[in-house]
Design a protein around this motif. Structure first.
Motif, PDB file in Angstrom:
ATOM      1  N   MET A   1       3.651  10.499  -6.622  1.00  0.00           N
ATOM      2  CA  MET A   1       4.685  11.032  -7.625  1.00  0.00           C
ATOM      3  C   MET A   1       4.261  11.160  -9.202  1.00  0.00           C
ATOM      4  SD  MET A   1       8.274   9.033  -8.573  1.00  0.00           S
ATOM      5  CE  MET A   1       7.505   7.618  -9.221  1.00  0.00           C
ATOM      6  N   VAL A   2       3.352  10.139  -9.611  1.00  0.00           N
ATOM      7  CA  VAL A   2       2.936  10.335 -10.961  1.00  0.00           C
ATOM      8  C   VAL A   2       2.021  11.494 -10.989  1.00  0.00           C
ATOM      9  CG1 VAL A   2       1.316   9.450 -12.704  1.00  0.00           C
ATOM     10  CG2 VAL A   2       3.086   8.049 -11.855  1.00  0.00           C
ATOM     11  N   ALA A   3       0.979  11.570 -10.062  1.00  0.00           N
ATOM     12  CA  ALA A   3       0.032  12.826 -10.075  1.00  0.00           C
ATOM     13  C   ALA A   3       0.545  14.140 -10.016  1.00  0.00           C
ATOM     14  CB  ALA A   3      -0.900  12.545  -8.972  1.00  0.00           C
ATOM     15  N   LEU A   4       1.805  14.439  -9.106  1.00  0.00           N
ATOM     16  CA  LEU A   4       2.617  15.421  -9.053  1.00  0.00           C
ATOM     17  C   LEU A   4       3.204  15.991 -10.707  1.00  0.00           C
ATOM     18  CD1 LEU A   4       4.100  14.709  -5.601  1.00  0.00           C
ATOM     19  CD2 LEU A   4       2.838  16.956  -6.246  1.00  0.00           C
ATOM     20  N   ILE A   5       3.923  14.837 -11.115  1.00  0.00           N
ATOM     21  CA  ILE A   5       4.540  15.001 -12.402  1.00  0.00           C
ATOM     22  C   ILE A   5       3.484  15.475 -13.501  1.00  0.00           C
ATOM     23  CG2 ILE A   5       5.736  13.850 -14.341  1.00  0.00           C
ATOM     24  CD1 ILE A   5       7.122  12.017 -12.312  1.00  0.00           C
ATOM     25  N   VAL A   6       2.288  15.037 -13.620  1.00  0.00           N
ATOM     26  CA  VAL A   6       1.157  15.117 -14.584  1.00  0.00           C
ATOM     27  C   VAL A   6       0.549  16.735 -14.143  1.00  0.00           C
ATOM     28  CG1 VAL A   6      -1.231  14.861 -15.037  1.00  0.00           C
ATOM     29  CG2 VAL A   6       0.219  12.708 -14.869  1.00  0.00           C
ATOM     30  N   LEU A   7       0.566  17.089 -12.793  1.00  0.00           N
ATOM     31  CA  LEU A   7       0.140  18.457 -12.604  1.00  0.00           C
ATOM     32  C   LEU A   7       1.030  19.460 -13.074  1.00  0.00           C
ATOM     33  CD1 LEU A   7      -1.936  17.801  -9.422  1.00  0.00           C
ATOM     34  CD2 LEU A   7      -2.869  18.183 -11.558  1.00  0.00           C
ATOM     35  N   PHE A   8       2.353  19.018 -12.717  1.00  0.00           N
ATOM     36  CA  PHE A   8       3.534  19.985 -13.205  1.00  0.00           C
ATOM     37  C   PHE A   8       3.501  20.277 -14.529  1.00  0.00           C
ATOM     38  CE2 PHE A   8       7.841  21.065 -13.894  1.00  0.00           C
ATOM     39  CZ  PHE A   8       8.120  22.060 -12.998  1.00  0.00           C
TER      40      PHE A   8
ATOM     41  N   LEU B   1       0.684  -1.135  -0.007  1.00  0.00           N
ATOM     42  CA  LEU B   1      -0.032   0.136  -0.023  1.00  0.00           C
ATOM     43  C   LEU B   1       0.791   1.256   0.184  1.00  0.00           C
ATOM     44  CD1 LEU B   1      -2.789  -1.054   2.512  1.00  0.00           C
ATOM     45  CD2 LEU B   1      -2.937  -0.837  -0.012  1.00  0.00           C
ATOM     46  N   GLY B   2       2.157   1.275   0.860  1.00  0.00           N
ATOM     47  CA  GLY B   2       2.860   2.487   0.713  1.00  0.00           C
ATOM     48  C   GLY B   2       3.446   2.454  -0.612  1.00  0.00           C
ATOM     49  N   THR B   3       4.155   1.486  -1.168  1.00  0.00           N
ATOM     50  CA  THR B   3       4.412   1.618  -2.600  1.00  0.00           C
ATOM     51  C   THR B   3       3.634   2.295  -3.551  1.00  0.00           C
ATOM     52  OG1 THR B   3       6.130  -0.163  -2.151  1.00  0.00           O
ATOM     53  CG2 THR B   3       5.712   0.566  -4.341  1.00  0.00           C
ATOM     54  N   VAL B   4       2.236   1.662  -3.504  1.00  0.00           N
ATOM     55  CA  VAL B   4       1.376   2.188  -4.477  1.00  0.00           C
ATOM     56  C   VAL B   4       1.067   3.479  -4.304  1.00  0.00           C
ATOM     57  CG1 VAL B   4      -1.095   1.685  -5.423  1.00  0.00           C
ATOM     58  CG2 VAL B   4       0.305  -0.221  -4.838  1.00  0.00           C
ATOM     59  N   SER B   5       0.793   3.870  -3.102  1.00  0.00           N
ATOM     60  CA  SER B   5       0.433   5.378  -2.892  1.00  0.00           C
ATOM     61  C   SER B   5       1.483   6.138  -3.111  1.00  0.00           C
ATOM     62  CB  SER B   5       0.111   5.449  -1.197  1.00  0.00           C
ATOM     63  OG  SER B   5      -1.084   4.631  -0.687  1.00  0.00           O
ATOM     64  N   GLY B   6       2.644   5.871  -2.862  1.00  0.00           N
ATOM     65  CA  GLY B   6       3.979   6.855  -3.170  1.00  0.00           C
ATOM     66  C   GLY B   6       4.075   6.866  -4.922  1.00  0.00           C
ATOM     67  N   ILE B   7       3.886   5.696  -5.407  1.00  0.00           N
ATOM     68  CA  ILE B   7       3.935   5.919  -6.834  1.00  0.00           C
ATOM     69  C   ILE B   7       2.947   6.801  -7.545  1.00  0.00           C
ATOM     70  CG2 ILE B   7       3.715   4.553  -9.191  1.00  0.00           C
ATOM     71  CD1 ILE B   7       5.084   2.286  -7.759  1.00  0.00           C
ATOM     72  N   ILE B   8       1.573   6.688  -7.014  1.00  0.00           N
ATOM     73  CA  ILE B   8       0.363   7.606  -7.516  1.00  0.00           C
ATOM     74  C   ILE B   8       0.600   8.866  -7.299  1.00  0.00           C
ATOM     75  CG2 ILE B   8      -2.117   8.071  -7.195  1.00  0.00           C
ATOM     76  CD1 ILE B   8      -2.359   5.013  -6.672  1.00  0.00           C
TER      77      ILE B   8
ATOM     78  N   LEU C   1       7.238  20.770  -6.777  1.00  0.00           N
ATOM     79  CA  LEU C   1       8.655  20.295  -7.049  1.00  0.00           C
ATOM     80  C   LEU C   1       8.990  19.910  -5.403  1.00  0.00           C
ATOM     81  CD1 LEU C   1      10.621  22.731  -9.267  1.00  0.00           C
ATOM     82  CD2 LEU C   1      10.034  20.365  -9.724  1.00  0.00           C
ATOM     83  N   PHE C   2       8.618  20.744  -4.314  1.00  0.00           N
ATOM     84  CA  PHE C   2       9.063  20.505  -3.232  1.00  0.00           C
ATOM     85  C   PHE C   2       8.208  18.952  -2.566  1.00  0.00           C
ATOM     86  CE2 PHE C   2      10.450  23.785   0.022  1.00  0.00           C
ATOM     87  CZ  PHE C   2      11.308  23.011   0.691  1.00  0.00           C
ATOM     88  N   VAL C   3       7.133  18.896  -2.958  1.00  0.00           N
ATOM     89  CA  VAL C   3       6.179  17.725  -2.645  1.00  0.00           C
ATOM     90  C   VAL C   3       6.812  16.578  -3.467  1.00  0.00           C
ATOM     91  CG1 VAL C   3       4.267  16.344  -2.554  1.00  0.00           C
ATOM     92  CG2 VAL C   3       4.425  18.912  -1.816  1.00  0.00           C
ATOM     93  N   LEU C   4       7.225  16.862  -4.835  1.00  0.00           N
ATOM     94  CA  LEU C   4       7.585  15.817  -5.503  1.00  0.00           C
ATOM     95  C   LEU C   4       9.279  15.268  -5.151  1.00  0.00           C
ATOM     96  CD1 LEU C   4       7.600  14.082  -8.116  1.00  0.00           C
ATOM     97  CD2 LEU C   4       8.499  16.219  -9.504  1.00  0.00           C
ATOM     98  N   VAL C   5      10.154  16.006  -4.612  1.00  0.00           N
ATOM     99  CA  VAL C   5      11.341  15.743  -4.051  1.00  0.00           C
ATOM    100  C   VAL C   5      10.951  14.741  -2.813  1.00  0.00           C
ATOM    101  CG1 VAL C   5      13.381  16.550  -2.883  1.00  0.00           C
ATOM    102  CG2 VAL C   5      12.556  17.701  -4.823  1.00  0.00           C
ATOM    103  N   ILE C   6      10.262  15.258  -1.890  1.00  0.00           N
ATOM    104  CA  ILE C   6       9.749  14.410  -1.029  1.00  0.00           C
ATOM    105  C   ILE C   6       9.239  13.043  -1.389  1.00  0.00           C
ATOM    106  CG2 ILE C   6       8.082  13.969   1.130  1.00  0.00           C
ATOM    107  CD1 ILE C   6       8.299  17.210   1.328  1.00  0.00           C
ATOM    108  N   ALA C   7       8.595  12.949  -2.333  1.00  0.00           N
ATOM    109  CA  ALA C   7       7.956  11.739  -2.901  1.00  0.00           C
ATOM    110  C   ALA C   7       9.213  10.742  -3.339  1.00  0.00           C
ATOM    111  CB  ALA C   7       6.674  11.866  -3.764  1.00  0.00           C
TER     112      ALA C   7
END
Length: 268
Positions: free
Chosen positions: A125-132, A116-123, A154-160
């Motif tokens: 990251m992908v959502a942040l990239i799409v919105l960026f 669940l942690g991996t799937v949530s982290g990937i989603i 970018l801040f949240v993306l680096v954290i992800a």
């Protein structure tokens, strides 16, 4: 440097985060609103208003009606972020054995938690990239964007990215050591940060983000609650009976009515 990052910076970040968020929200609540903002049809009771705000908070109904594509990625971002934050709190506290509370074995609980942690982290990251990318590719959105919009993403993306890095095969994070470290921070008895470069990078970025958060557009979560509370509050009754308090904490000052037969104060 590790002493500062692990035993000083967390308290600086926590203090700025709490004081900054409280100051900004308190400032919003003190601003007079001398006119009615209720959107109709509006709920007439407290439970209905809570339900209206909660539905908007969980489902983003207004955004869905206006832009379904943006709604999808914004909703995925916020849901996955909530799952990541909740997973961090529960997973670290129970050392990934939280699902033993519902009958799973320790190994199954840890596997489920990791999945669940991996799937949530990937989603996330992908959502942040799409919105960026959307801010760069859509001319209208790009015109309305300022540097702060890109910095937030970018801040949240680096954290992800740093968080997802810790889940890569072959990367091992000493979770009991992390739990002990965070527990000692919360009990005001700080100990040295675990000597893991990836965890240090992730932790440092989170601390810097906490410092940045109160002054950023990321505080829109608190602003949303204040705004929606005003939009769904009950409409005032005219003429206002004498002695009736202001309709809400958002209202302005009472103003006298010319007719002395009316109440001495009318809600703004």
């Amino acid at each position: 440097m590790l002493y500062f990052v692990g035993q000083v910076l967390p308290y600086i970040a926590g203090a700025i985060f709490l004081i900054g968020v409280t100051y900004r929200v308190a400032g919003w609540l003190k601003v007079p609103v001398p006119f009615q903002l209720t959107l109709f049809p509006a709920p007439t009771d407290g439970a209905g208003r809570v339900a209206a705000v909660g539905t908007e908070l969980l489902l983003f109904k207004s955004l869905y009606k206006n832009d379904k594509n943006l709604w999808l990625w914004a909703w995925l971002l916020h849901v996955s972020l909530a799952m990541v934050i909740g997973g961090h709190i529960v997973g670290i506290y129970f050392l990934m054995n939280q699902f033993t509370l519902i009958g799973l074995s320790s190994s199954a609980s840890q596997a489920t938690s990791a999945f669940l942690g991996t799937v949530s982290g990937i989603i996330l990251m992908v959502a942040l990239i799409v919105l960026f990318y959307r801010r760069l590719a859509n001319p209208e959105v790009k015109k309305l964007s300022d540097p702060a919009d890109y910095i937030d993403l970018l801040f949240v993306l680096v954290i992800a990215l740093t968080g997802n890095h810790m889940r890569l095969p072959g990367v091992h994070v000493d979770l009991p050591a992390v739990k002990a470290f965070i527990g000692n921070l919360l009990t005001l008895s700080p100990t040295p940060i675990p000597n893991d470069p990836i965890f240090i990078a992730h932790f440092t970025t989170v601390m810097l983000f906490m410092i940045y958060f109160p002054f950023s557009k990321m505080l829109h979560f608190a602003g949303f609650l204040v705004n929606r509370a005003m939009l769904v509050e009950a409409a005032p009754v005219y003429p206002t009976p004498a002695g009736t308090p202001l309709r809400s904490d958002f209202a302005g000052t009472k103003q006298p009515v010319a007719d002395s037969g009316q109440a001495k104060g009318v809600q703004a």
